[in-house]
Design a protein around this motif. Structure first.
Motif, short mmCIF file in Angstrom:
data_model
loop_
_atom_site.label_atom_id
_atom_site.label_comp_id
_atom_site.label_asym_id
_atom_site.label_seq_id
_atom_site.Cartn_x
_atom_site.Cartn_y
_atom_site.Cartn_z
N GLU A 4 -10.75 110.05 18.70
CA GLU A 4 -10.12 108.76 19.05
C GLU A 4 -10.55 108.44 20.50
O GLU A 4 -10.54 108.94 21.47
CB GLU A 4 -8.63 108.85 19.19
N THR A 6 -8.74 106.30 23.27
CA THR A 6 -7.44 105.73 23.73
C THR A 6 -7.34 105.68 25.12
O THR A 6 -8.11 106.09 26.15
CB THR A 6 -6.25 106.89 23.27
N ASP A 7 -6.21 105.05 25.71
CA ASP A 7 -5.96 105.18 27.17
C ASP A 7 -5.55 106.50 27.51
O ASP A 7 -4.50 106.88 27.47
CB ASP A 7 -4.84 104.12 27.50
N SER A 10 -1.99 107.11 29.35
CA SER A 10 -0.71 106.54 28.38
C SER A 10 -1.16 107.28 27.02
O SER A 10 -1.26 106.40 26.20
CB SER A 10 -0.46 105.29 28.46
N LEU A 11 -1.02 108.54 26.76
CA LEU A 11 -1.58 109.03 25.41
C LEU A 11 -0.31 108.96 24.63
O LEU A 11 0.80 109.18 24.85
CB LEU A 11 -2.09 110.40 25.58
N ARG A 12 -0.50 108.51 23.38
CA ARG A 12 0.49 108.34 22.40
C ARG A 12 0.88 109.32 21.51
O ARG A 12 1.61 109.25 20.63
CB ARG A 12 0.16 107.12 21.49
N PHE A 13 0.42 110.65 21.84
CA PHE A 13 0.73 112.04 21.07
C PHE A 13 1.97 112.47 21.56
O PHE A 13 1.98 112.36 22.74
CB PHE A 13 -0.69 112.81 21.23
N SER A 17 0.32 118.85 21.43
CA SER A 17 -0.09 118.59 20.10
C SER A 17 -1.78 119.15 19.77
O SER A 17 -2.01 119.18 18.67
CB SER A 17 -0.35 116.88 20.02
N GLU A 39 -1.14 113.55 31.45
CA GLU A 39 -1.08 113.29 30.12
C GLU A 39 -1.78 114.36 29.47
O GLU A 39 -1.24 114.71 28.46
CB GLU A 39 -1.52 111.81 29.83
#
Length: 115
Positions: A4, A6-7, A10-13, A17, A39
């Motif tokens: 992926e 992504t930023d 600011s990981l959305r996981f 994980s 992060e």
């Protein structure tokens, strides 16, 4: 396996994980790479592996021909670490370098694996 874009700051996981996180040739362009490393630490499982290859500059800030060309056309990096500075940066941010290797190229790269 999944990939992926992504930023990194600011990981959305969810926490814990991933077994492995790869951030390639990016930390030197991020204004706040410390936040990205925080992060990454958060989303890595205990015992996980960070793979963080990154371009580096020669000792004394000397630029090779390719780096000079990039500067002339307006490409700037937020950080211009030497090999030693980059490894020290990772260690200062709580990472233990397990393996590193310099890869020569138009702009030299250091391949680094950290725990």
């Amino acid at each position: 396996m999944s990939f992926e874009v992504t930023d990194a700051t600011s990981l959305r996981f969810a926490d814990n994980s991933f077994d492995i996180v790869v951030i390639a040739n990016a930390l030197h362009i991020i204004p706040n790479p410390e936040k990205a490393l925080e992060e990454i630490r958060r989303v890595l499982k205990d015992g996980g592996l960070l793979i963080a290859p990154n371009f580096f500059f020669r000792e004394g800030g000397k630029k090779n021909l390719w780096q000079k060309f990039l500067s002339l056309v307006g490409i700037r990096f937020a950080h211009e670490w030497t090999e030693k500075e980059y490894k020290a940066f990772l260690e200062l941010n709580g990472w233990k370098i397990k393996m590193d290797r310099v890869i020569k190229g138009r702009i030299d790269l250091i391949y680094v694996e950290c725990a």
